[in-house]
Design an enzyme around this catalytic site. Structure first.
Site, mmCIF file in Angstrom:
data_model
loop_
_atom_site.group_PDB
_atom_site.id
_atom_site.type_symbol
_atom_site.label_atom_id
_atom_site.label_comp_id
_atom_site.label_asym_id
_atom_site.label_seq_id
_atom_site.Cartn_x
_atom_site.Cartn_y
_atom_site.Cartn_z
ATOM 1 N N LYS A 1 49.923 -36.653 32.147
ATOM 2 C CA LYS A 1 48.884 -37.207 33.022
ATOM 3 C C LYS A 1 49.468 -38.276 33.949
ATOM 4 O O LYS A 1 49.247 -38.256 35.158
ATOM 5 C CB LYS A 1 47.753 -37.786 32.170
ATOM 6 C CG LYS A 1 47.079 -36.765 31.260
ATOM 7 C CD LYS A 1 45.921 -37.369 30.491
ATOM 8 C CE LYS A 1 46.367 -38.384 29.473
ATOM 9 N NZ LYS A 1 47.234 -37.812 28.416
ATOM 10 N N THR A 2 50.209 -39.209 33.372
ATOM 11 C CA THR A 2 50.822 -40.259 34.193
ATOM 12 C C THR A 2 51.892 -39.686 35.110
ATOM 13 O O THR A 2 52.068 -40.151 36.238
ATOM 14 C CB THR A 2 51.431 -41.345 33.280
ATOM 15 O OG1 THR A 2 50.432 -41.794 32.354
ATOM 16 C CG2 THR A 2 51.925 -42.526 34.079
ATOM 17 N N PRO B 1 45.600 -34.531 25.767
ATOM 18 C CA PRO B 1 46.286 -35.192 24.652
ATOM 19 C C PRO B 1 47.443 -36.056 25.137
ATOM 20 O O PRO B 1 47.913 -35.911 26.270
ATOM 21 C CB PRO B 1 46.802 -34.001 23.802
ATOM 22 C CG PRO B 1 46.037 -32.816 24.273
ATOM 23 C CD PRO B 1 45.681 -33.067 25.698
ATOM 24 N N PRO B 2 47.928 -36.955 24.288
ATOM 25 C CA PRO B 2 49.066 -37.805 24.693
ATOM 26 C C PRO B 2 50.311 -36.972 24.969
ATOM 27 O O PRO B 2 50.593 -35.995 24.275
ATOM 28 C CB PRO B 2 49.273 -38.718 23.472
ATOM 29 C CG PRO B 2 47.990 -38.672 22.718
ATOM 30 C CD PRO B 2 47.399 -37.333 22.964
ATOM 31 N N GLY B 3 51.050 -37.368 25.989
ATOM 32 C CA GLY B 3 52.333 -36.736 26.281
ATOM 33 C C GLY B 3 52.275 -35.466 27.085
ATOM 34 O O GLY B 3 53.284 -34.788 27.235
ATOM 35 N N THR B 4 51.102 -35.118 27.611
ATOM 36 C CA THR B 4 50.979 -33.854 28.348
ATOM 37 C C THR B 4 51.306 -33.991 29.825
ATOM 38 O O THR B 4 51.358 -32.990 30.537
ATOM 39 C CB THR B 4 49.558 -33.275 28.189
ATOM 40 O OG1 THR B 4 48.597 -34.295 28.494
ATOM 41 C CG2 THR B 4 49.335 -32.777 26.781
ATOM 42 N N ASP C 1 50.186 -31.187 1.095
ATOM 43 C CA ASP C 1 49.583 -29.852 1.097
ATOM 44 C C ASP C 1 48.093 -29.928 0.793
ATOM 45 O O ASP C 1 47.269 -29.281 1.455
ATOM 46 C CB ASP C 1 50.271 -28.957 0.059
ATOM 47 C CG ASP C 1 51.754 -28.776 0.343
ATOM 48 O OD1 ASP C 1 52.132 -28.911 1.523
ATOM 49 O OD2 ASP C 1 52.514 -28.512 -0.600
ATOM 50 N N HIS D 1 59.113 -25.382 -5.416
ATOM 51 C CA HIS D 1 57.949 -25.705 -4.591
ATOM 52 C C HIS D 1 58.094 -25.090 -3.200
ATOM 53 O O HIS D 1 57.188 -24.403 -2.705
ATOM 54 C CB HIS D 1 57.805 -27.234 -4.486
ATOM 55 C CG HIS D 1 56.612 -27.681 -3.712
ATOM 56 N ND1 HIS D 1 55.449 -28.102 -4.308
ATOM 57 C CD2 HIS D 1 56.381 -27.763 -2.370
ATOM 58 C CE1 HIS D 1 54.561 -28.430 -3.379
ATOM 59 N NE2 HIS D 1 55.118 -28.238 -2.182
ATOM 60 N N GLU D 2 59.254 -25.308 -2.567
ATOM 61 C CA GLU D 2 59.463 -24.778 -1.217
ATOM 62 C C GLU D 2 59.590 -23.254 -1.240
ATOM 63 O O GLU D 2 59.133 -22.570 -0.316
ATOM 64 C CB GLU D 2 60.713 -25.404 -0.590
ATOM 65 C CG GLU D 2 60.653 -26.916 -0.436
ATOM 66 C CD GLU D 2 59.499 -27.358 0.446
ATOM 67 O OE1 GLU D 2 59.044 -26.576 1.295
ATOM 68 O OE2 GLU D 2 59.030 -28.505 0.273
#
Length: 655
Positions: free
Chosen positions: A242-243, A237-240, A534, A459-460
């Site tokens: 790799k680069t 996934p992005p941001g893991t 939701d 609601h919350e």
């Protein structure tokens, strides 16, 4: 003897195109000088002095050039007079008897001619005027060609600057556009990132470290008959990270490292991408052992033949074909390894993924709680942190965060601390940073009517109440009715990190999600549009249960999920209209059952719901402790703790 007989090398001057420019300029100057008249320039005089010379009988003849300039020729006797020898100019060459002695420019031709005739008649002179038109062909030609010469010179200069040198490269001499855009990192380039800077990702680091070891000690592996792998693909996934792994390879390998993005091959000109691929591998072979890193390889590695209705991606396919040829074309003894990274492995071409090209596929997943702690430890090093900061606590508070998200949390915490005038970054700054990233920026100045605020509070509170009463729902961390981002309120939960999910766990989560709309129904006997996110979440979960995971009794053990991505480009659904109707009915049934279940739970705990909503209206933010005061401990708390302990013990045994 061999050294004595060896002839010394003569450093011959290198040819330069600027020599041609200098020669052309010299030729034009020569034409101007030699073609423009004599080297002997006559002395300058005035019309009044000329008339005196004429009266004295010193003038033999007068040449009028182009009706503007008069050249005066003296008689033989006059040339020996002192007045004329004194005015004689110092020229490069000695003037002859047939050269003019004086030159002057007159104003009006008619006046000059009238004065000349009057003096001639008065003194009975035989001096004549010779009319002459003088033109310099070379000078006129130069003036007419000068604009074109300037334009051509400017054009040549621009083309040479664009081409980056005298020599061209693949794809044409003019623009040098077929050259590879890869950045070269070698021993002379200081790359500070090492494997120590890469926290977590132990499995991926081992794989990548082995690739570095291949290049440093190839004989260790080839001595047993093995072949060095040609490529490794980093998937995740992005941001893991790799680069970041690739940067660490560049810092550790101590071999030439070529880095570029997949989009660097793409250009508006046909054939450029394939040319750049050829040039890249040519450079890598010349500097072998070396590593090529292609980031976001899906830009050129997308599967061929998909969605190719217009033929607009032929250039990309040509680039991919050239990459496939180069990866399978060079021998294993050249010691060139290709690293690539992508988060869209499902769209890559199968020919690119086969053994012999990318021999290894390294999966870089989202970090678990232990790896998140290590990542936090790396990113808080440059920060001035307070003693209250506990990275293990933050690791537990950030499930599902990638390495890039954690780096953002640490940076955001430092910015929040600086904004509040603190000298150290404390625990609350990190918690505020997590809230900022997850929920968005607080908008305390947003205008919310009392009626809307009360609806948001219930609601919350409904979410919090239902999740507190269900065994498998995620435990509550914090609830707020302060608007954040696009939402009017938000609730933070701490979900368990599960590798597999059972139906009862999914149903409990769906029921807790429907708790907000159910609370509006129970308290106000009406519903609103506030439950949009939701409903979207619950509908996706229900659809996944029915069509993906095969968790529905009526449809049975069947899935319509296509991991290859082929179904994305299809025109037909993989099921009949009757099955589609059944799927829709089952999804609706699951959602409605959980909605009614949430209403039932809230009807049973209606008074506690009102208390919680009132506390929320008063404080605007409530935490887990406020729920314990109203509801007491969770009904299934003991079972949850026992389950967590068993999971923790199993993890320790594996380690």
């Amino acid at each position: 003897m061999a050294e004595q007989n060896k002839k010394p090398e003569i450093n011959k001057p290198k040819f330069s195109a600027y020599w041609i420019y200098a020669l052309v300029i010299l030729i034009f100057f020569g034409i101007q000088l030699f073609g423009g008249g004599s080297w002997n320039q006559p002395a300058k005089t005035t019309q009044s002095e000329f008339e005196n010379y004429l009266k004295n009988g010193d003038v033999e003849k007068v040449e009028v050039i182009n009706k503007k300039i008069a050249k005066v020729y003296l008689t033989k006797d006059a040339r020996s007079k002192e007045i004329h020898t004194k005015n004689k100019p110092k020229n490069f060459m000695v003037s002859g008897p047939n050269d003019p002695a004086y030159e002057f420019e007159f104003g009006d031709l008619q006046n000059f001619e009238n004065n000349f005739n009057a003096i001639k008649k008065e003194h009975n002179l035989k001096t004549n005027i010779v009319w002459k038109t003088d033109s310099n062909i070379w000078s006129d030609l130069l003036i007419s060609l000068l604009p074109f010469i300037i334009l051509i010179g400017v054009w040549i200069f621009i083309m040479r600057r664009m081409s980056g040198g005298v020599g061209g490269g693949p794809g044409g001499q003019l623009f040098n556009i077929g050259k590879s855009k890869a950045k070269l990192f070698d021993q002379n380039t200081k790359v500070k990132t090492t494997f120590k800077d890469v926290a977590g990702l132990e499995g991926a680091k081992e794989e990548v470290q082995e690739i570095v070891d291949f290049l440093k000690n190839p004989d260790k592996y080839t001595a047993l008959g093995g072949k060095i792998p040609k490529g490794a693909l980093l998937i995740g996934p992005p941001g893991t990270g790799k680069t970041l792994l690739a940067k660490a390879v560049a810092g550790e390998a101590k071999v030439p490292f070529f880095s570029l993005s997949g989009s660097d091959f793409v250009e508006m000109f046909v054939g450029v991408g394939a040319s750049r691929v050829r040039d890249l591998f040519k450079q890598a072979k010349e500097k072998s052992p070396s590593i090529i890193f292609i980031d976001e390889i899906d830009a050129i590695g997308r599967a061929r033949g998909k969605n190719n209705f217009s033929g607009s991606n032929d250039e990309r396919e040509n680039t991919l074909n050239q990459l496939l040829t180069e990866m399978d074309g060079f021998g294993t003894n050249t010691n060139v390894i290709v690293l690539a990274a992508t988060n869209r492995a499902d769209v890559l071409d199968k020919a690119l993924m086969r053994a012999g090209r990318f021999d290894r596929q390294i999966f870089v997943d989202l970090p678990d709680v232990r790896e998140r702690k290590e990542i936090f430890d790396v990113h808080i090093k440059p920060l001035k942190i307070d003693k209250s900061v506990d990275t293990e606590f933050f690791a537990k508070q950030t499930p599902g965060f990638s390495g890039a998200d954690i780096a953002n949390v640490c940076n955001e915490a430092a910015l929040i601390a600086a904004r509040n005038g603190k000298k150290m970054v404390d625990k609350q700054d990190f918690l505020d940073a997590v809230d900022r990233i997850v929920g968005g920026l607080e908008k305390k100045n947003k205008i919310v009517t009392p009626e809307e605020k009360r609806a948001v509070a219930f609601h919350e509170a409904g979410h919090a109440t239902v999740s507190w009463m269900l065994e498998h729902a995620a435990p509550l961390v914090k609830v707020t009715i302060v608007p954040r981002g696009q939402s009017l309120g938000a609730a933070w939960y701490l979900p368990e990190e599960r590798l597999i999910v059972r139906p009862e766990q999914m149903l409990d989560e769906m029921c807790a999600t429907m708790g907000g709309r159910a609370a509006e129904k129970v308290i106000f006997n009406q519903i609103s549009t506030g439950a949009l996110s939701d409903l979207e979440k619950v509908t996706k979960q229900a659809r996944a249960m029915v069509t993906v995971y095969g968790l529905n009794e009526r449809l049975g053990n069947i899935t319509y999920y296509d991991s290859s991505g082929q179904n994305e480009y299809g025109f037909t659904k993989p099921y009949s209209e009757k099955t589609a109707e059944l799927i829709d009915n089952e999804i609706s049934k699951i959602v409605e059952e959980q909605y009614l279940r949430a209403i039932s739970i809230l009807e049973k705990h209606k008074e506690e719901l009102k208390q919680l909503a009132n506390v929320l209206l008063e404080k605007e933010v409530i935490f887990k402790d406020d729920l314990i005061k109203i509801f007491g401990e969770r009904p299934f708390q003991k079972d949850i703790e026992e389950r967590k302990n068993k999971t923790r013990e199993g993890t320790l045994e594996e380690e």
